[in-house]
Design an enzyme around this catalytic site. Structure first.
Site, PDB file in Angstrom:
ATOM      1  N   ASN A   2      -0.926  18.670 -48.767  1.00 40.33           N
ATOM      2  CA  ASN A   2       0.498  18.846 -48.505  1.00 40.33           C
ATOM      3  C   ASN A   2       1.092  17.487 -48.149  1.00 40.33           C
ATOM      4  OD1 ASN A   2       3.033  19.673 -47.569  1.00 40.33           O
ATOM      5  ND2 ASN A   2       2.238  20.078 -45.507  1.00 40.33           N
ATOM      6  N   GLY A  32       6.736  19.981 -32.655  1.00 39.15           N
ATOM      7  CA  GLY A  32       6.156  20.210 -33.968  1.00 39.15           C
ATOM      8  C   GLY A  32       7.177  20.146 -35.092  1.00 39.15           C
ATOM      9  N   GLN A  76      15.592  15.627 -31.148  1.00 37.38           N
ATOM     10  CA  GLN A  76      14.573  16.649 -30.862  1.00 37.38           C
ATOM     11  C   GLN A  76      13.800  16.197 -29.623  1.00 37.38           C
ATOM     12  OE1 GLN A  76      11.147  16.740 -33.385  1.00 37.38           O
ATOM     13  NE2 GLN A  76      10.585  18.827 -32.860  1.00 37.38           N
ATOM     14  N   ASN A 104      20.608 -35.584 -31.733  1.00 33.25           N
ATOM     15  CA  ASN A 104      21.777 -34.693 -31.722  1.00 33.25           C
ATOM     16  C   ASN A 104      21.940 -33.934 -30.410  1.00 33.25           C
ATOM     17  OD1 ASN A 104      19.422 -33.227 -32.324  1.00 33.25           O
ATOM     18  ND2 ASN A 104      20.590 -31.611 -33.327  1.00 33.25           N
ATOM     19  N   ALA A 138      11.513  12.298 -38.009  1.00 36.84           N
ATOM     20  CA  ALA A 138      11.182  10.962 -37.490  1.00 36.84           C
ATOM     21  C   ALA A 138      11.177  10.933 -35.965  1.00 36.84           C
ATOM     22  CB  ALA A 138      12.181   9.946 -38.039  1.00 36.84           C
ATOM     23  N   LYS A 143      18.151 -29.399 -39.880  1.00 38.43           N
ATOM     24  CA  LYS A 143      18.706 -28.251 -39.167  1.00 38.43           C
ATOM     25  C   LYS A 143      20.218 -28.313 -39.252  1.00 38.43           C
ATOM     26  CE  LYS A 143      20.639 -27.162 -35.406  1.00 38.43           C
ATOM     27  NZ  LYS A 143      21.226 -27.651 -34.150  1.00 38.43           N
ATOM     28  N   ALA A 169      17.155 -51.494 -40.547  1.00 39.28           N
ATOM     29  CA  ALA A 169      15.962 -50.761 -40.135  1.00 39.28           C
ATOM     30  C   ALA A 169      15.706 -50.957 -38.642  1.00 39.28           C
ATOM     31  CB  ALA A 169      14.767 -51.248 -40.939  1.00 39.28           C
ATOM     32  N   LYS A 186       6.346   5.366 -34.515  1.00 38.94           N
ATOM     33  CA  LYS A 186       5.693   5.218 -35.817  1.00 38.94           C
ATOM     34  C   LYS A 186       6.645   4.841 -36.942  1.00 38.94           C
ATOM     35  CE  LYS A 186       3.749   8.943 -37.807  1.00 38.94           C
ATOM     36  NZ  LYS A 186       2.589   9.790 -38.167  1.00 38.94           N
ATOM     37  N   ARG A 194      -1.688   8.103 -33.230  1.00 38.47           N
ATOM     38  CA  ARG A 194      -2.853   7.504 -33.873  1.00 38.47           C
ATOM     39  C   ARG A 194      -2.669   6.018 -34.203  1.00 38.47           C
ATOM     40  NH1 ARG A 194      -2.987  12.540 -37.981  1.00 38.47           N
ATOM     41  NH2 ARG A 194      -0.825  12.553 -37.257  1.00 38.47           N
TER      42      ARG A 194
HETATM   43  C1  UD1 Z   1       1.979  16.722 -41.495  1.00 39.76           C
HETATM   44  C2  UD1 Z   1       1.750  18.135 -42.038  1.00 39.76           C
HETATM   45  C3  UD1 Z   1       0.526  18.116 -42.971  1.00 39.76           C
HETATM   46  C4  UD1 Z   1       0.730  17.096 -44.061  1.00 39.76           C
HETATM   47  C5  UD1 Z   1       1.058  15.718 -43.484  1.00 39.76           C
HETATM   48  C6  UD1 Z   1       1.486  14.787 -44.604  1.00 39.76           C
HETATM   49  C7  UD1 Z   1       2.495  19.703 -40.315  1.00 39.76           C
HETATM   50  C8  UD1 Z   1       2.082  20.597 -39.215  1.00 39.76           C
HETATM   51  N1  UD1 Z   1       1.525  19.052 -40.927  1.00 39.76           N
HETATM   52  O1  UD1 Z   1       0.860  16.382 -40.706  1.00 39.76           O
HETATM   53  O2  UD1 Z   1       0.330  19.404 -43.557  1.00 39.76           O
HETATM   54  O3  UD1 Z   1      -0.431  17.019 -44.869  1.00 39.76           O
HETATM   55  O4  UD1 Z   1       2.180  15.803 -42.565  1.00 39.76           O
HETATM   56  O5  UD1 Z   1       1.687  13.474 -44.145  1.00 39.76           O
HETATM   57  O6  UD1 Z   1       3.670  19.619 -40.587  1.00 39.76           O
HETATM   58  N2  UD1 Z   1       7.722  14.946 -36.383  1.00 39.76           N
HETATM   59  C9  UD1 Z   1       8.903  15.278 -35.761  1.00 39.76           C
HETATM   60  N3  UD1 Z   1       8.886  16.170 -34.732  1.00 39.76           N
HETATM   61  C10 UD1 Z   1       7.755  16.749 -34.311  1.00 39.76           C
HETATM   62  C11 UD1 Z   1       6.536  16.430 -34.943  1.00 39.76           C
HETATM   63  C12 UD1 Z   1       6.551  15.516 -35.992  1.00 39.76           C
HETATM   64  O7  UD1 Z   1       9.961  14.755 -36.123  1.00 39.76           O
HETATM   65  O8  UD1 Z   1       7.844  17.553 -33.367  1.00 39.76           O
HETATM   66  C13 UD1 Z   1       7.742  13.989 -37.491  1.00 39.76           C
HETATM   67  C14 UD1 Z   1       6.861  12.770 -37.246  1.00 39.76           C
HETATM   68  O9  UD1 Z   1       7.620  11.729 -36.615  1.00 39.76           O
HETATM   69  C15 UD1 Z   1       6.446  12.372 -38.646  1.00 39.76           C
HETATM   70  C16 UD1 Z   1       6.479  13.690 -39.411  1.00 39.76           C
HETATM   71  O10 UD1 Z   1       7.214  14.604 -38.631  1.00 39.76           O
HETATM   72  O11 UD1 Z   1       7.340  11.456 -39.233  1.00 39.76           O
HETATM   73  C17 UD1 Z   1       5.092  14.232 -39.647  1.00 39.76           C
HETATM   74  O12 UD1 Z   1       4.419  14.353 -38.387  1.00 39.76           O
HETATM   75  P1  UD1 Z   1       2.896  13.918 -38.245  1.00 39.76           P
HETATM   76  O13 UD1 Z   1       2.526  14.056 -36.813  1.00 39.76           O
HETATM   77  O14 UD1 Z   1       2.650  12.649 -38.911  1.00 39.76           O
HETATM   78  O15 UD1 Z   1       2.203  15.110 -39.057  1.00 39.76           O
HETATM   79  P2  UD1 Z   1       0.791  15.064 -39.768  1.00 39.76           P
HETATM   80  O16 UD1 Z   1      -0.248  15.316 -38.764  1.00 39.76           O
HETATM   81  O17 UD1 Z   1       0.683  13.849 -40.580  1.00 39.76           O
HETATM   82 MG    MG Z   2       1.791  12.064 -40.771  1.00 38.70          MG
END
Ligand code: UD1
Ligand code: MG
Length: 476
Positions: free
Chosen positions: A173, A82, A77, A390, A13, A355, A427, A26, A19
């Site tokens: 996935n 990634g 993080q 009031n 998270a 209220k 009244a 998000k 996007r």
């Molecule tokens: C990811 C998967 C994809 C899958 C999709 C499903 C990877 C590379 N890709 O893509 O295969 O189909 O989810 O929804 O994993 N996050 C972190 N730290 C980071 C990056 C992301 O905590 O450094 C968290 C984001 O906040 C999010 C989740 O990981 O909650 C997924 O990240 P997101 O960027 O949505 O990945 P997708 O492009 O959707």
């Molecule tokens: Mg996603």
């Protein structure tokens, strides 16, 4: 099912959610009445894992404030390099758990039973990794599953890296996995940021494990909606729609009638008793609790309130943070707010605002009234247009009205003020002093009738009408 004390659950998270084009992270966006990440944590709790860890980064403190009260711990993080990198930074927190379930924080429809089935399959299959997948008509935006026969997976290919013939693949996935930690860490160490974002993709660890001859299983989710991630505003709307559907279906199974269900919005914690009727275009929000055999009519909004049995909410009422006991009728067009308590059998009519007030059993305020900071006894009648004054510009003051009181229409009660049991207020009065019990309070200019005044006035007016015309004629 076996216990899951050997499992740590890691919820990703930390990402921004570019996007969504939003200043809010998000996973804090809402769908189905809660932030996305809260849904995910709620689904994990009944799994009974060793611990739930949430990886935070973007707006870390706000995300912590949502998940920590639910019993999750957090790992920071920073920067977010990634999904694979998110696991690397969490390695210490995962500790010696034999298995780690990884979930994206942006896929909130996941259900506890599905998570339990994933863990069960992984343990039973003695796999290095087990992936939850879904077959979608439109797989765009997701990584694709490359199978190598049977239940086994060769790799996950991210959309940006698909070859033209891999574009046909429609098994996606979900980013929900169960890993055996002893197999995951060495594979992740091999993953390089070989993509245009220079990120370490968790998905690449699958290919590495497969290359090392490990078993990678995939489980196709029975309900593909559970796998849906929220990358765009349209995704959020779609997921919200599914949550609302599920909530309404559950209530209808429990004996609640919902008319034109697709127009009714009900938050997840709302409880409703049997044979209650919810009409179209109603919103029931927060931790609202509604009893049995009630009717909530069209256009009404009930927020954080408790309604007893056989309560009627007429159309277009707004009720918040209040308590309505059994047999109460409110509305149409009533506003009841801020710790108001309507006791059994009381009636609140149209264009009445309440209220922080208590209304006793059988008391009525039927028309065009404001009652603020008022305490009203039983079987009292509040006439049309009554106003409690009031607020003096600095402080709020209470109004106390006893039992069986009659407040005449268009009265202003200037607080602090008390009207005793059985008293009458005439009244049109502006009541500034207490009215003792059984007394009549009358506070208005005395009426004077002037006989013949109207016909005299009409004659004067008619004469005045003639005079100026003559003048005009002269001028010409
Ligand atoms: C990811 C998967 C994809 C899958 C999709 C499903 C990877 C590379 N890709 O893509 O295969 O189909 O989810 O929804 O994993 N996050 C972190 N730290 C980071 C990056 C992301 O905590 O450094 C968290 C984001 O906040 C999010 C989740 O990981 O909650 C997924 O990240 P997101 O960027 O949505 O990945 P997708 O492009 O959707
Ligand atoms: Mg996603």
């Amino acid at each position: 099912m076996a216990n899951n004390k050997d499992v740590a659950i890691l919820i990703l998270a930390a990402g921004k959610g570019t996007r969504l084009k939003s200043s809010l992270a998000k996973v804090l966006h809402g769908a189905g009445g809660r932030p996305l990440v809260e849904h995910v944590v709620q689904a994990c709790l009944p799994v009974g894992p060793k611990k739930i860890i949430v990886v935070v980064g973007h707006q870390a403190e706000k995300v912590q404030a949502v998940v920590e009260p639910l019993g999750a711990e957090t790992v920071l993080q920073q920067p977010q390099n990634g999904t694979g990198h998110a696991l690397v930074v969490s390695r210490h927190a995962i500790g010696n758990a034999k298995y780690v379930v990884v979930l994206p924080g942006d896929a909130p429809l996941i259900r506890t039973e599905t998570l339990k089935a994933l863990i069960h399959k992984h343990k039973a299959g003695e796999a290095a990794a087990t992936i939850l997948t879904a077959v979608l008509a439109d797989p765009s935006g997701y990584g694709r599953i490359l199978r190598k026969g049977g239940d086994n997976v060769a790799a996950i290919i991210e959309e940006s890296q698909l070859t033209p013939d891999q574009r046909e693949l429609n098994e996606i996935n979900s980013s929900m996995y169960c890993f055996t930690t002893a197999k995951l860490w060495p594979a992740l160490a091999e993953v390089k940021p070989n993509n245009k974002h220079r990120e370490i993709y968790l998905t690449d660890a699958i290919g590495v494990m497969n290359g090392q001859g490990e078993t990678i299983l995939a489980e196709v989710a029975a309900d593909s909606r559970e796998m849906l991630g929220c990358n765009t505003r349209a995704d959020l709307a779609g997921v919200d729609h599914t949550f609302r559907d599920w909530k309404r279906e559950a209530l209808m199974r429990d004996g609640v009638t919902i008319q034109l269900p697709e127009t009714v919005m009900i938050d997840p914690d709302v409880v409703i008793g049997e044979d209650t009727i919810i009409e179209s275009c109603v919103q029931l929000l927060g931790k609202t609790k509604i009893g049995a055999r009630c009717v909530v009519k069209t256009g009404s909004v009930v927020h954080e309130s408790v309604l007893g049995d056989e309560v009627t909410v007429e159309p277009h009422c707004v009720i918040s943070q209040s308590r309505l006991d059994s047999d109460v009728v409110v509305g149409p067009f009533a506003r009841v707010r801020m710790e108001t308590h309507l006791k059994s059998g009381s009636r609140i009519g149209n264009f009445v605002e309440l209220k922080k007030s208590v209304v006793g059993e059988g008391t009525k305020a039927m028309h065009l009234t404001y009652l603020g900071d008022a305490k009203i006894g039983t079987k009292t009648n509040i006439g049309a247009g009554t106003i409690t004054c009031n607020y003096d510009g600095f402080h709020k003051h209470p109004t106390t009205i006893g039992n069986k009181v009659f407040i005449g229409s268009d009265s202003a009660l200037v607080a602090p003020v008390k009207v005793g049991d059985g008293a009458y207020v005439a009244a049109g009065s502006t009541i500034t002093d207490n009215v003792p019990g059984e007394a009549l309070g009358i506070a208005r200019g005395r009426q004077v009738n002037k006989p013949g005044w109207a016909s005299k006035k009409r004659r004067e007016l008619a004469a005045a009408e003639h005079a100026p015309r003559k003048k005009k004629a002269k001028r010409r």
